[in-house]
Design a protein around this motif. Structure first.
Motif, PDB file in Angstrom:
ATOM      1  N   LYS A  42      -7.657 -10.264  -4.806  1.00  0.00           N
ATOM      2  CA  LYS A  42      -8.768 -10.538  -3.894  1.00  0.00           C
ATOM      3  C   LYS A  42      -9.561 -11.764  -4.345  1.00  0.00           C
ATOM      4  O   LYS A  42      -9.966 -12.591  -3.524  1.00  0.00           O
ATOM      5  CB  LYS A  42      -9.682  -9.310  -3.826  1.00  0.00           C
ATOM      6  CG  LYS A  42     -10.936  -9.480  -3.023  1.00  0.00           C
ATOM      7  CD  LYS A  42     -10.677  -9.547  -1.549  1.00  0.00           C
ATOM      8  CE  LYS A  42     -12.000  -9.461  -0.785  1.00  0.00           C
ATOM      9  NZ  LYS A  42     -11.921 -10.056   0.521  1.00  0.00           N
TER      10      LYS A  42
ATOM     11  N   GLN B 268      -8.086  -3.544   3.380  1.00  0.00           N
ATOM     12  CA  GLN B 268      -8.043  -2.448   2.434  1.00  0.00           C
ATOM     13  C   GLN B 268      -9.073  -2.535   1.326  1.00  0.00           C
ATOM     14  O   GLN B 268      -9.479  -1.537   0.773  1.00  0.00           O
ATOM     15  CB  GLN B 268      -6.636  -2.367   1.811  1.00  0.00           C
ATOM     16  CG  GLN B 268      -6.409  -1.204   0.905  1.00  0.00           C
ATOM     17  CD  GLN B 268      -6.601   0.136   1.589  1.00  0.00           C
ATOM     18  OE1 GLN B 268      -6.318   0.284   2.767  1.00  0.00           O
ATOM     19  NE2 GLN B 268      -7.097   1.113   0.865  1.00  0.00           N
ATOM     20  N   PHE B 269      -9.513  -3.733   0.978  1.00  0.00           N
ATOM     21  CA  PHE B 269     -10.336  -3.900  -0.212  1.00  0.00           C
ATOM     22  C   PHE B 269     -11.733  -3.326  -0.020  1.00  0.00           C
ATOM     23  O   PHE B 269     -12.302  -3.388   1.047  1.00  0.00           O
ATOM     24  CB  PHE B 269     -10.427  -5.379  -0.608  1.00  0.00           C
ATOM     25  CG  PHE B 269     -10.888  -5.549  -2.016  1.00  0.00           C
ATOM     26  CD1 PHE B 269      -9.999  -5.441  -3.061  1.00  0.00           C
ATOM     27  CD2 PHE B 269     -12.224  -5.747  -2.305  1.00  0.00           C
ATOM     28  CE1 PHE B 269     -10.418  -5.556  -4.373  1.00  0.00           C
ATOM     29  CE2 PHE B 269     -12.651  -5.874  -3.608  1.00  0.00           C
ATOM     30  CZ  PHE B 269     -11.747  -5.776  -4.645  1.00  0.00           C
TER      31      PHE B 269
ATOM     32  N   TYR C 241       0.871  -1.170   0.000  1.00  0.00           N
ATOM     33  CA  TYR C 241       0.000   0.000   0.000  1.00  0.00           C
ATOM     34  C   TYR C 241       0.909   1.221   0.000  1.00  0.00           C
ATOM     35  O   TYR C 241       1.808   1.332   0.824  1.00  0.00           O
ATOM     36  CB  TYR C 241      -0.911  -0.022   1.229  1.00  0.00           C
ATOM     37  CG  TYR C 241      -1.963   1.055   1.238  1.00  0.00           C
ATOM     38  CD1 TYR C 241      -2.953   1.084   0.271  1.00  0.00           C
ATOM     39  CD2 TYR C 241      -1.964   2.044   2.206  1.00  0.00           C
ATOM     40  CE1 TYR C 241      -3.930   2.067   0.270  1.00  0.00           C
ATOM     41  CE2 TYR C 241      -2.941   3.026   2.216  1.00  0.00           C
ATOM     42  CZ  TYR C 241      -3.910   3.024   1.252  1.00  0.00           C
ATOM     43  OH  TYR C 241      -4.882   3.997   1.253  1.00  0.00           O
TER      44      TYR C 241
ATOM     45  N   VAL D 193      -5.210  -5.619  -7.654  1.00  0.00           N
ATOM     46  CA  VAL D 193      -5.717  -5.907  -6.311  1.00  0.00           C
ATOM     47  C   VAL D 193      -7.049  -6.658  -6.390  1.00  0.00           C
ATOM     48  O   VAL D 193      -7.293  -7.574  -5.596  1.00  0.00           O
ATOM     49  CB  VAL D 193      -5.859  -4.608  -5.480  1.00  0.00           C
ATOM     50  CG1 VAL D 193      -6.510  -4.881  -4.146  1.00  0.00           C
ATOM     51  CG2 VAL D 193      -4.495  -3.971  -5.275  1.00  0.00           C
TER      52      VAL D 193
ATOM     53  N   GLY E 263      -6.710  -0.321  -9.254  1.00  0.00           N
ATOM     54  CA  GLY E 263      -6.995  -1.503  -8.452  1.00  0.00           C
ATOM     55  C   GLY E 263      -7.281  -2.779  -9.217  1.00  0.00           C
ATOM     56  O   GLY E 263      -7.848  -3.722  -8.667  1.00  0.00           O
TER      57      GLY E 263
END
Length: 187
Positions: free
Chosen positions: A134, A60-61, A46, A130, A127
């Motif tokens: 996830k 964070q997601f 991050y 990310v 993102g």
């Protein structure tokens, strides 16, 4: 027979209720693979932390904003030129958008068939990586995406480093040496 078993592991189009019985050896391989993927994806870099510091992905997601259809080149130019208010304004003008949780990404929504293809696009840093991290993490934790029997994770960053022709087996083994026994049966 072994090739058919490994092929069934890679087939992600079957419904959970239609899955074939997985042998004990395959089950152990899948469990080990999930442990590796869970460990590999549980933290993320991050950019608002100290150099080298990582944070838990689950902390964070956030949810996703889906916009139906692919945007034009003009939209991409606007998005690249102004990442702030203009981007928000363009999203607000889009009639066909909705917020969903990552686990709903491959599910039937609003009485429509689940998507076969999903395009993830956006400017650098929005993102995309990310999101895929996830998805892999949730699958490895059995939180969702149970309709996938097996996931192989490749990043474009890693794929772009390949400078000579390579076999699929070697491509898989670059980051997944724990799968060598299962791949030896197939290849």
């Amino acid at each position: 027979l072994a090739a058919e078993q490994f092929s069934s592991l890679l087939n992600n189009t079957k419904d959970v209720s239609e899955k074939e019985t997985v042998s004990r050896e395959d089950s152990v391989l899948i469990k080990k693979h999930k442990q590796v993927l869970r460990r590999r994806n549980e933290v993320m870099v991050y950019y608002n932390t100290r150099p080298g510091e990582k944070i838990q992905l689950s902390d964070q997601f956030t949810n996703l904003l889906l916009v139906k259809g692919h945007h034009s080149l003009e939209f991409k130019r606007h998005e690249l030129l102004s990442f702030g208010q203009k981007r928000i304004h363009l999203q607000e003008r889009s009639r066909l958008q909705m917020e969903i949780k990552p686990g709903q990404l491959f599910m039937q929504i609003n009485d429509k068939r689940a998507p076969n293809i999903t395009l993830v696009s956006g400017v650098a840093g929005i993102g995309k990586t990310v999101l895929l991290q996830k998805i892999v993490y949730d699958w490895a934790n059995n939180d969702c995406f149970n309709n996938f029997e097996f996931i192989l994770q490749f990043s474009f960053r890693d794929l772009n480093l390949i400078n000579e022709p390579t076999s699929f087996r070697n491509l898989v083994l670059r980051k997944n040496s724990h799968l060598s026994k299962g791949l030896n049966v197939v290849f």
